[in-house]
Write an enzyme that holds these catalytic residues in place. Sequence first.
Site, PDB file in Angstrom:
ATOM      1  N   ARG A   1     -63.019   5.391  -4.992  1.00 56.38           N
ATOM      2  CA  ARG A   1     -64.007   5.530  -6.064  1.00 56.38           C
ATOM      3  C   ARG A   1     -63.396   5.301  -7.443  1.00 56.38           C
ATOM      4  NH1 ARG A   1     -65.232   9.266  -2.131  1.00 56.38           N
ATOM      5  NH2 ARG A   1     -67.342   9.075  -1.274  1.00 56.38           N
TER       6      ARG A   1
ATOM      7  N   GLN B   1     -67.239   1.788  -6.514  1.00 56.01           N
ATOM      8  CA  GLN B   1     -66.263   1.923  -5.439  1.00 56.01           C
ATOM      9  C   GLN B   1     -65.820   0.573  -4.910  1.00 56.01           C
ATOM     10  OE1 GLN B   1     -68.823   2.947  -1.586  1.00 56.01           O
ATOM     11  NE2 GLN B   1     -69.578   4.082  -3.384  1.00 56.01           N
TER      12      GLN B   1
ATOM     13  N   GLU C   1     -69.929  -4.489   3.755  1.00 58.04           N
ATOM     14  CA  GLU C   1     -71.320  -4.021   3.744  1.00 58.04           C
ATOM     15  C   GLU C   1     -72.272  -5.155   3.359  1.00 58.04           C
ATOM     16  OE1 GLU C   1     -70.513   0.563   2.191  1.00 58.04           O
ATOM     17  OE2 GLU C   1     -70.948  -1.008   0.735  1.00 58.04           O
TER      18      GLU C   1
END
Length: 404
Positions: free
Chosen positions: A267, A92, A119
């Site tokens: 994705r 992703q 992230e």
Amino acid sequence: MELIGHVMHYEWGKLGEDSYVAKLAAANRSDDDTPFVVDASKPYAELWMGDHCSGPSLVKKSGKELGSVLRPHEKPTFLFKVLSVRKALSIQVHPNKRQAAKLHAQFPDIYKDPNHKPELAIALTDFQAMCGFRPYDEIYSNLKAWPELQDLLGADQIEKLTLNADDDEVLRNLYASLMHSEPEQLEKCISKMHSKIRTKPDKCSLDQLFLQLHQDFGNDVGLLSIYFLNVLDLQPGQAIYLSANVPHAYLRGDCVECMACSDNVVRAGLTPKFKDVDTLLELLVCQGAPAQSMLCRSVVKDPERQPYTRTFLPNDLWLTDFVVSMLKIPTGVKTYPVSNALNGCILLICSGKGLLRGGKNIALNVQFGSIIFVPSDASAELELCIENTGEEFVAYQAMQKDFI
């Protein structure tokens, strides 16, 4: 405030007591009237710590959702997690803020908010992940090693990787050819490769990964991404930072993760979920780079006062949504200072026992599984009084980056 984390049971999570998430959750509820019972057949994938609407933490003393008791400036701009990965997560990317706002406006049912989702993942155990495109010469060597990949993607297109070294568009076009492969041709390619790899006497690590992903996902197009993307094997305490539009997938192991509050995921494979191939190819950063360049550096910001606190510094210097520190305090240390953030912080205890002292004469016993929200007015600096248990004290602390 001591918190109860929210457990997510995604299919890819580790099962029962094999899951670090399950062990944390059980310890987190060990003093409840209704203890957390681990089901050996159930996947325990993620433990959420924060006030995300899909899985808010609860204040242990009152049972209220964390968000309902926070002041506006204390609302976390991040979601703090622990992940236990048994099967690979989908390959992703996440859009940046501008792209997220555009996608949310166009397709609100798919992209549910206008925020970005950078992230940070820190390995708790041996942890494997794919992250970013390999150097161009590695991709070229991987593809040239397989006649099946040359037939699928075109030998002449693969050769362009050497004729146009470091040309991002060449790599983008080659990866687009993979993602747009006809299902029949893709199945033919993967099946032939699978037969060869399965009978090889000496299988390399990439062969082993191919077989594992094939077992879990069959002829999914994402399987062939292992020849394009870096595969990193992280040791406990190592971290990767995933900026916008960098392709990635967690493959196995346990990690602490911190991310900006968003659900936007584009994705590319290794999933039965919707693959938005055109959007993915539009967003992708197609710059080849060595695997080690994907690691996130950490620094000891105050060697004199806090020599055992390492802060992970994402490459995006503008990022203010979160920062994570790891406290790894050796045995024999009796007291240790813990800095609080202007907007408060969340602490997760992963090893050891102690007493955390804050403002207003507050003290909390903490141990493995404890999740603590420290409000902004507790104290600028907390004191950790550590019990002599014979093991090092390990904790992870998430807060807004503007604190440092």
